[in-house]
Design a protein around this motif. Structure first.
Motif, PDB file in Angstrom:
ATOM      1  N   THR A 665      -3.123  12.554 -34.844  1.00 27.98           N
ATOM      2  CA  THR A 665      -3.506  11.591 -35.701  1.00 27.98           C
ATOM      3  C   THR A 665      -3.564  12.059 -36.838  1.00 27.98           C
ATOM      4  O   THR A 665      -3.722  13.620 -37.073  1.00 27.98           O
ATOM      5  CB  THR A 665      -4.997  11.125 -34.938  1.00 27.98           C
ATOM      6  N   VAL A 666      -3.275  10.678 -37.447  1.00 21.48           N
ATOM      7  CA  VAL A 666      -3.817  11.391 -39.111  1.00 21.48           C
ATOM      8  C   VAL A 666      -4.612  10.448 -39.664  1.00 21.48           C
ATOM      9  O   VAL A 666      -4.885  10.216 -41.292  1.00 21.48           O
ATOM     10  CB  VAL A 666      -2.634  10.924 -39.880  1.00 21.48           C
ATOM     11  N   GLY A 667      -6.117  10.255 -39.068  1.00 24.46           N
ATOM     12  CA  GLY A 667      -6.918   9.447 -39.157  1.00 24.46           C
ATOM     13  C   GLY A 667      -7.539  10.289 -39.793  1.00 24.46           C
ATOM     14  O   GLY A 667      -8.411   9.968 -41.917  1.00 24.46           O
ATOM     15  N   GLU A 668      -8.168  11.459 -40.388  1.00 27.76           N
ATOM     16  CA  GLU A 668      -8.440  12.240 -41.358  1.00 27.76           C
ATOM     17  C   GLU A 668      -7.982  12.713 -42.458  1.00 27.76           C
ATOM     18  O   GLU A 668      -8.760  12.233 -43.086  1.00 27.76           O
ATOM     19  CB  GLU A 668      -8.940  13.739 -40.646  1.00 27.76           C
ATOM     20  N   MET A 669      -6.610  13.090 -42.371  1.00 30.08           N
ATOM     21  CA  MET A 669      -5.737  12.505 -43.975  1.00 30.08           C
ATOM     22  C   MET A 669      -6.527  11.469 -44.265  1.00 30.08           C
ATOM     23  O   MET A 669      -6.007  11.135 -46.011  1.00 30.08           O
ATOM     24  CB  MET A 669      -4.818  12.549 -43.834  1.00 30.08           C
ATOM     25  N   VAL A 670      -6.459   9.999 -43.739  1.00 32.05           N
ATOM     26  CA  VAL A 670      -5.962   8.679 -44.258  1.00 32.05           C
ATOM     27  C   VAL A 670      -7.408   8.121 -44.875  1.00 32.05           C
ATOM     28  O   VAL A 670      -8.058   7.850 -45.744  1.00 32.05           O
ATOM     29  CB  VAL A 670      -5.691   7.458 -43.540  1.00 32.05           C
ATOM     30  N   GLN A 754       0.731   5.061 -35.132  1.00 34.00           N
ATOM     31  CA  GLN A 754       2.361   5.111 -35.884  1.00 34.00           C
ATOM     32  C   GLN A 754       2.235   4.652 -37.293  1.00 34.00           C
ATOM     33  O   GLN A 754       3.077   4.861 -38.024  1.00 34.00           O
ATOM     34  CB  GLN A 754       2.693   4.082 -35.266  1.00 34.00           C
ATOM     35  N   VAL A 755       0.937   3.533 -37.448  1.00 26.54           N
ATOM     36  CA  VAL A 755       1.763   2.740 -38.443  1.00 26.54           C
ATOM     37  C   VAL A 755       0.705   3.338 -40.187  1.00 26.54           C
ATOM     38  O   VAL A 755       1.173   3.438 -41.367  1.00 26.54           O
ATOM     39  CB  VAL A 755       0.020   1.802 -38.391  1.00 26.54           C
ATOM     40  N   GLU A 756      -0.481   4.368 -39.607  1.00 23.18           N
ATOM     41  CA  GLU A 756      -0.303   4.943 -40.124  1.00 23.18           C
ATOM     42  C   GLU A 756       0.456   6.271 -40.761  1.00 23.18           C
ATOM     43  O   GLU A 756      -0.165   6.447 -41.591  1.00 23.18           O
ATOM     44  CB  GLU A 756      -1.892   6.132 -40.245  1.00 23.18           C
ATOM     45  N   LYS A 757       1.016   7.157 -39.960  1.00 18.68           N
ATOM     46  CA  LYS A 757       1.935   7.518 -40.157  1.00 18.68           C
ATOM     47  C   LYS A 757       3.007   6.644 -41.476  1.00 18.68           C
ATOM     48  O   LYS A 757       3.849   7.369 -42.529  1.00 18.68           O
ATOM     49  CB  LYS A 757       2.583   8.079 -38.666  1.00 18.68           C
ATOM     50  N   SER A 758       3.212   6.100 -40.262  1.00 13.38           N
ATOM     51  CA  SER A 758       4.454   5.073 -41.742  1.00 13.38           C
ATOM     52  C   SER A 758       4.040   4.953 -42.743  1.00 13.38           C
ATOM     53  O   SER A 758       4.525   5.240 -43.771  1.00 13.38           O
ATOM     54  CB  SER A 758       5.107   3.730 -40.463  1.00 13.38           C
ATOM     55  N   ILE A 759       2.743   3.540 -42.971  1.00 10.76           N
ATOM     56  CA  ILE A 759       2.150   4.505 -44.000  1.00 10.76           C
ATOM     57  C   ILE A 759       2.391   5.470 -45.352  1.00 10.76           C
ATOM     58  O   ILE A 759       2.275   5.235 -46.470  1.00 10.76           O
ATOM     59  CB  ILE A 759       1.345   3.450 -43.818  1.00 10.76           C
ATOM     60  N   LEU A 760       1.797   5.969 -44.303  1.00 10.74           N
ATOM     61  CA  LEU A 760       1.737   7.515 -45.241  1.00 10.74           C
ATOM     62  C   LEU A 760       3.068   8.549 -45.704  1.00 10.74           C
ATOM     63  O   LEU A 760       3.179   8.430 -47.147  1.00 10.74           O
ATOM     64  CB  LEU A 760       1.101   8.753 -44.211  1.00 10.74           C
ATOM     65  N   LEU A 761       4.005   8.015 -45.039  1.00  8.09           N
ATOM     66  CA  LEU A 761       5.338   8.240 -45.540  1.00  8.09           C
ATOM     67  C   LEU A 761       6.322   8.026 -47.013  1.00  8.09           C
ATOM     68  O   LEU A 761       6.492   8.477 -47.121  1.00  8.09           O
ATOM     69  CB  LEU A 761       5.985   9.013 -43.962  1.00  8.09           C
ATOM     70  N   GLN A 762       6.579   6.811 -46.383  1.00 12.60           N
ATOM     71  CA  GLN A 762       6.658   5.142 -47.044  1.00 12.60           C
ATOM     72  C   GLN A 762       6.169   5.516 -48.056  1.00 12.60           C
ATOM     73  O   GLN A 762       6.910   5.356 -49.397  1.00 12.60           O
ATOM     74  CB  GLN A 762       6.575   4.232 -46.572  1.00 12.60           C
ATOM     75  N   THR A 830       5.445  -0.214 -34.408  1.00 11.60           N
ATOM     76  CA  THR A 830       6.047  -1.030 -35.270  1.00 11.60           C
ATOM     77  C   THR A 830       7.537   0.583 -35.199  1.00 11.60           C
ATOM     78  O   THR A 830       7.074   1.589 -34.953  1.00 11.60           O
ATOM     79  CB  THR A 830       5.562  -0.341 -36.598  1.00 11.60           C
ATOM     80  N   ALA A 831       8.487   0.624 -35.153  1.00  7.89           N
ATOM     81  CA  ALA A 831       9.764   1.353 -35.329  1.00  7.89           C
ATOM     82  C   ALA A 831       9.560   1.585 -36.620  1.00  7.89           C
ATOM     83  O   ALA A 831       9.610   0.922 -37.163  1.00  7.89           O
ATOM     84  CB  ALA A 831      11.008   0.413 -35.324  1.00  7.89           C
ATOM     85  N   LEU A 832       9.453   3.051 -36.874  1.00  5.36           N
ATOM     86  CA  LEU A 832       9.709   4.015 -37.862  1.00  5.36           C
ATOM     87  C   LEU A 832      11.255   3.099 -38.875  1.00  5.36           C
ATOM     88  O   LEU A 832      12.654   3.230 -37.896  1.00  5.36           O
ATOM     89  CB  LEU A 832       9.690   5.160 -38.578  1.00  5.36           C
ATOM     90  N   PRO A 833      11.536   3.227 -40.009  1.00 10.64           N
ATOM     91  CA  PRO A 833      12.076   2.562 -40.593  1.00 10.64           C
ATOM     92  C   PRO A 833      13.478   3.566 -40.674  1.00 10.64           C
ATOM     93  O   PRO A 833      12.866   5.184 -40.563  1.00 10.64           O
ATOM     94  CB  PRO A 833      11.979   2.560 -41.989  1.00 10.64           C
ATOM     95  N   GLU A 834      14.320   3.151 -40.085  1.00  8.39           N
ATOM     96  CA  GLU A 834      16.120   4.371 -40.788  1.00  8.39           C
ATOM     97  C   GLU A 834      16.240   4.495 -42.180  1.00  8.39           C
ATOM     98  O   GLU A 834      15.929   4.216 -42.485  1.00  8.39           O
ATOM     99  CB  GLU A 834      17.016   3.916 -39.715  1.00  8.39           C
ATOM    100  N   LEU A 835      17.138   5.715 -41.947  1.00 12.21           N
ATOM    101  CA  LEU A 835      17.621   5.972 -43.469  1.00 12.21           C
ATOM    102  C   LEU A 835      18.509   5.252 -44.058  1.00 12.21           C
ATOM    103  O   LEU A 835      19.502   5.423 -42.970  1.00 12.21           O
ATOM    104  CB  LEU A 835      17.692   7.851 -43.232  1.00 12.21           C
ATOM    105  N   PRO A 836      19.047   5.039 -45.057  1.00 17.99           N
ATOM    106  CA  PRO A 836      19.823   4.325 -44.941  1.00 17.99           C
ATOM    107  C   PRO A 836      20.941   5.111 -45.440  1.00 17.99           C
ATOM    108  O   PRO A 836      20.680   6.662 -46.078  1.00 17.99           O
ATOM    109  CB  PRO A 836      19.685   3.761 -47.029  1.00 17.99           C
ATOM    110  N   ASP A 837      22.346   5.003 -46.245  1.00 20.65           N
ATOM    111  CA  ASP A 837      23.230   6.042 -46.263  1.00 20.65           C
ATOM    112  C   ASP A 837      23.486   5.840 -47.947  1.00 20.65           C
ATOM    113  O   ASP A 837      24.001   5.553 -48.441  1.00 20.65           O
ATOM    114  CB  ASP A 837      24.689   4.885 -46.098  1.00 20.65           C
ATOM    115  N   PHE A 838      23.030   7.040 -48.094  1.00 24.86           N
ATOM    116  CA  PHE A 838      22.810   7.806 -49.319  1.00 24.86           C
ATOM    117  C   PHE A 838      24.017   8.344 -49.979  1.00 24.86           C
ATOM    118  O   PHE A 838      24.822   8.340 -49.077  1.00 24.86           O
ATOM    119  CB  PHE A 838      21.533   9.174 -49.185  1.00 24.86           C
TER     120      PHE A 838
END
Length: 915
Positions: A665-670, A754-762, A830-838
């Motif tokens: 969980t990333v609740g404490e970090m947020v 999952q929502v918190e992780k996705s927002i943090l990483l993005q 929510t599904a985490l976004p996939e990496l584009p073709d960089f």
């Protein structure tokens, strides 16, 4: 004088070090009779026994003699090759994390098996790094026979693999691959959104083949992963309009360094014009807020004043196409980076295509320094020993040859100009070829290769011309360069990893002349025996003619590259000859050489076609080479100094990403981020030691609504007598926490995490990308601080630190704002976004070409991963199908498009959207 006398009696420190390994070599030999008496099954059972001993506390160093002896016996049985004692010395040096300098033909590929096997026993993985994909696949296929016999698994990393295939290769005991592939996988891993998507394991031990090429030559340019950015066409046009008004006295150019800077008057003029155009913030061009504008101004200056149409580029079909400075050929699909291409497009008035923005980058220096232990091997490292120690803390050990070297290295010959020199070279080649001696000619560029080829045609000499683009094809041709009267012209990069065997190479001749025969069949064996007899007869004739003659058409910037060329001759005690031919027109002499009275006298007094040999001139050349080596070292050292600043920050960001992905969980970090944000919001409105009537109440309400999505009754709080900033902060914090708790309660705990992780990483990735862009721009202009008597690197460190702190504050605020304002109207996670073709790029510092996928771009092929045997598969039209829809995944994105357009696949049928 005394030092030379002492060395003659006691030997050099290198000699003493090598001699100190003799007891270990003797101990390895003592195990040989026992191991030879074992059956294949008993020999293979050594591996689990070694692993049990390691688990019980035995150290790798204590296992070394027996493990090395085991590999030697396995190689003898499987490959028919027994390691020499000097190869055992090389293996010990590699295991100790040092560089083994071994001459060409001493069997470095076989040497690597010793240290690789020993260090793979703990099961943490060993990486063997090669200079191109062909060698990675060839060596993995070849040496996996030994590892497989002893029960170890082997993987190979090449372009076009899926993540699952890469993960399997990295989880093998031993993984072969190129420096580019290893580096890009590290960067890509740190852009993934789930730990399960990452392919690499923690770093353990790496052996770098051709270590001087990878850790020194290619280390001049970083690995970069980039993607499209915002359209800034208008800004480029506005800055171009400003630059067009400059006169010659407004700037100073340095063509050698390829730099251009404004004079003091030019800076004042630029400030006036940029201010009038509305592009300047404040009055000073070099204020921090104007970093991006200064960057664009510098690139526009270079585009307008240093880059010439029809020389550096041409305009074709409304597009700016780069011209290769070595070949004069158009380089479709290649674009200059850092906004330079866009600046040239603005200059030529064509459509400005969006530039690519750096998403992640790393230098080879900082990538390889992450390995706890790293060893290397090459034929030439001693001249760069100081750099290897300064940057990587690795020592260089020169290992004696198995058989004394018999090659004769003749003094250089000097000519007045290039035409005289090439005429003399062509005559000399014809003389040696006529008597049956094979000749390998080394040139510094493809252009010079083609020019010499014309002279040889005039002399009627049969020859082959190679360049460094087709690694697999080169290997076949270079392998036969030792045949009677063979003349091979190659750039100094050609033929890496392939020995030139006098008389020819049986393996390559069989595959070239009889590809239809299958190894092991009577027909194959009969033809192989016949070719073996031909090779033996031809080798005798070549030996009688004096062995391989290596002819250098000019000296390279680095003595090391010259030594690599010379080292092609005289392998394993064979006779040989080497000589360099120089002229006063050579780039090294023209740009860096001594412009002395003696040189002028030579030009005025030498007759056409006259040659001279002079120890003084040879010494002058060596001095020029040392100057260039020192200059290039300074460039690389500066690259490292600047990247070290970014590297510290990169580690923080990547560790933060790993913590987020690994956390349940990333609740404490947020929550901590929210608390920091509340602290800033309240602190701005209620400064310390201020009275309530001085507080910015409306400002706090506005910021709380904007960032925290809260409508706070601050006016009611102000009516209280005992109100203070601490109480306000506690109430704002409590209101923010309550609002988020209500949102979290509406979702399943796993979904909320999952929502918190996705927002943090993005947000982390978005701000890191913007930070990299700002640091790139800052680095382009920070050298100008030297005019203010400030040290640029120190200024860069200070500003980069301040920018990093600001970035962390922005991440906290943006994460808090996003979570506070977001509305969640779904039930499933929510599904985490996939990496584009960089886009992956690593520009070759010599040719300027992108070699991030070298074998595919060169051979339009891909390498199979089934080991053994290794084979190169060429997907021509009949193999990949006629339908372009079937090409995706089968053709590398950096390869030429199979449709025949001449453009890269990613810019043609592989482009996103219409081709």
């Amino acid at each position: 004088m005394f030092g030379g006398f002492a060395k003659s009696i006691f030997g050099s420190s290198n000699d003493r070090y090598v001699k100190s390994l003799n007891p270990t070599i003797a101990k390895i030999a003592s195990f040989e009779p026992t191991l030879q008496a074992m059956s294949d099954a008993e020999l293979a059972a050594q591996t689990p026994k070694f692993r049990e001993r390691l688990a019980s506390g035995t150290k790798l160093d204590d296992l070394l003699p027996e493990a090395f002896a085991t590999v030697r016996e396995a190689a003898r049985r499987v490959l028919g090759q027994r390691h020499y004692d000097v190869q055992m010395v090389g293996g010990i040096v590699l295991h100790r994390g040092e560089i083994a300098e071994m001459r060409t033909g001493e069997g470095k590929t076989l040497v690597a098996t010793l240290a690789t096997y020993l260090n793979a026993l703990p099961g943490k993985g060993v990486h063997v790094v090669t200079v191109n994909d062909y060698l990675a696949s060839r060596d993995a296929s070849w040496m996996s026979q030994v590892y497989g016999f002893l029960g170890l698994t082997t993987g190979v990393i090449i372009p076009n693999l899926t993540d699952e295939q890469r993960r399997d290769a990295y989880h093998s005991d031993i993984t072969y691959g190129t420096n580019n592939e290893f580096g890009f996988d590290y960067l890509r891993d740190n852009m993934k959104y789930e730990r399960s998507g990452m392919v690499q394991r923690p770093f353990n031990f790496a052996i770098v083949d051709e270590v001087d090429s990878i850790l020194i030559d290619e280390a001049r340019t970083p690995l970069i992963i980039s993607g499209p950015t915002d359209d800034k066409s208008e800004l480029y046009m506005q800055v171009h309009a400003v630059v067009r008004q400059f006169a010659a006295e407004d700037y100073e150019m340095d063509e050698k360094q390829k730099t251009i800077i404004l004079t003091e008057d030019g800076t004042e003029k630029a400030e006036r014009m940029l201010e009038a155009a509305g592009l300047l913030e404040g009055e000073n061009l070099y204020d921090f807020e104007n970093t991006q504008v200064v960057h664009h101004l510098n690139q526009a200056l270079r585009a307008n004043m240093m880059f010439k149409a029809d020389t550096d580029y041409i305009v074709k079909d409304g597009k700016v196409v780069i011209i290769d400075e070595f070949t004069g050929r158009m380089m479709d699909g290649r674009r200059w980076s850092d906004g330079l291409h866009q600046a040239v497009e603005a200059k030529e008035g064509v459509q400005i295509e969006p530039e690519n923005q750096t998403m992640a980058s790393i230098t080879f220096q900082n990538y390889f320094r992450m390995y706890p232990k790293i060893g290397g091997m090459t034929g030439t490292a001693a001249t760069e020993a100081a750099e290897f120690y300064d940057i990587y803390k690795i020592n260089v050990v020169s290992i004696p040859t198995n058989v004394p070297v018999q090659r004769v290295d003749e003094e250089d010959e000097f000519y007045k100009d290039t035409a005289d020199k090439f005429r003399a070279i062509a005559k000399k080649i014809r003389e040696h070829a006529e008597k049956g001696q094979p000749v390998l000619v080394g040139t510094v560029s493809i252009e010079k290769s083609e020019l010499l080829s014309e002279f040889l045609v005039q002399e009627g000499v049969d020859h082959k011309v190679l360049n460094a683009r087709f690694h697999e094809m080169e290997a076949h041709i270079v392998a036969q360069a030792g045949r009677k009267s063979a003349v091979t012209i190659a750039t100094n990069m050609a033929g890496r990893g392939t020995d030139i065997q006098l008389g020819g190479n049986l393996e390559f001749r069989m595959s070239d002349e009889h590809p239809d025969l299958v190894a092991g069949t009577p027909e194959y064996d009969a033809r192989a025996a016949e070719i073996t007899r031909e090779i033996a007869a031809e080798k005798a004739a070549v030996l009688a003619a004096g062995g391989l003659f290596v002819l250098g058409t000019e000296r390279h910037e680095s003595r090391r590259i010259d030594n690599q060329l010379r080292g092609r001759s005289g392998r394993q005690g064979d006779p040989g000859l080497s000589r360099f031919y120089l002229s006063l027109d050579d780039d090294l002499l023209r740009i860096f050489g001594p412009d002395t009275l003696f040189a002028k006298m030579m030009r005025n007094n030498m007759e056409d076609g006259e040659a001279i040999g002079s120890k003084w001139l040879t010494k002058a050349i060596e001095t020029a080479q040392k100057k260039v080596e020192a200059r290039n070292y300074d460039i690389r050292k500066q690259v490292v100094e600047y990247d070290d600043v970014m590297n510290d920050q990169r580690k923080v960001i990547y560790e933060q990403r790993s913590d987020i992905m690994d956390a349940e969980t990333v609740g404490e970090m947020v929550e901590d981020m929210r608390a920091e944000t509340v602290n800033i919001v309240v602190g701005e409105a209620c400064p310390p030691n201020s009275y309530p009537e001085q507080w910015d109440v409306q400002g706090m309400k506005t910021r709380a609504a904007e960032v925290l999505n809260l409508d706070l009754p601050v006016e009611d709080w102000m009516a209280e007598e005992a109100i203070d900033p601490e109480i306000v902060q506690e109430r704002v914090q409590a209101a923010a926490d309550a609002a988020i708790a209500d949102k979290a309660a509406s979702l399943e705990p796993e979904t909320w995490t999952q929502v918190e992780k996705s927002i943090l990483l993005q947000h982390l990735d978005h701000h890191w990308k913007e930070h990299l862009s700002t640091l790139d721009a800052l680095r382009q202009v920070v050298h100008l601080r030297a005019y203010a008597q400030k040290t640029p690197i120190n200024e860069y460190k200070q500003e980069a630190f301040a920018l990093f702190q600001r970035m962390l504050d922005n991440i906290r605020e943006d994460v808090t704002r996003t979570i506070a304002h977001a509305n969640f109207q779904f039930e499933a996670p929510t599904a985490l976004p996939e990496l584009p073709d960089f886009i992956t790029t690593h520009f070759d510092p010599f040719t300027g070409e992108d070699n991030s996928a070298d074998i595919d771009a060169g051979t339009r092929g891909f390498v199979t991963t089934q080991l053994p045997p290794m084979q190169i598969v060429r997907p021509e039209s009949q193999d990949i199908g006629q339908d372009p829809a079937e090409w995706e995944g089968r053709v590398n994105r950096n390869a030429p498009c199979p449709c025949g357009s001449g453009r890269k696949y990613k810019h043609c049928h592989g482009a996103v959207g219409p081709a």
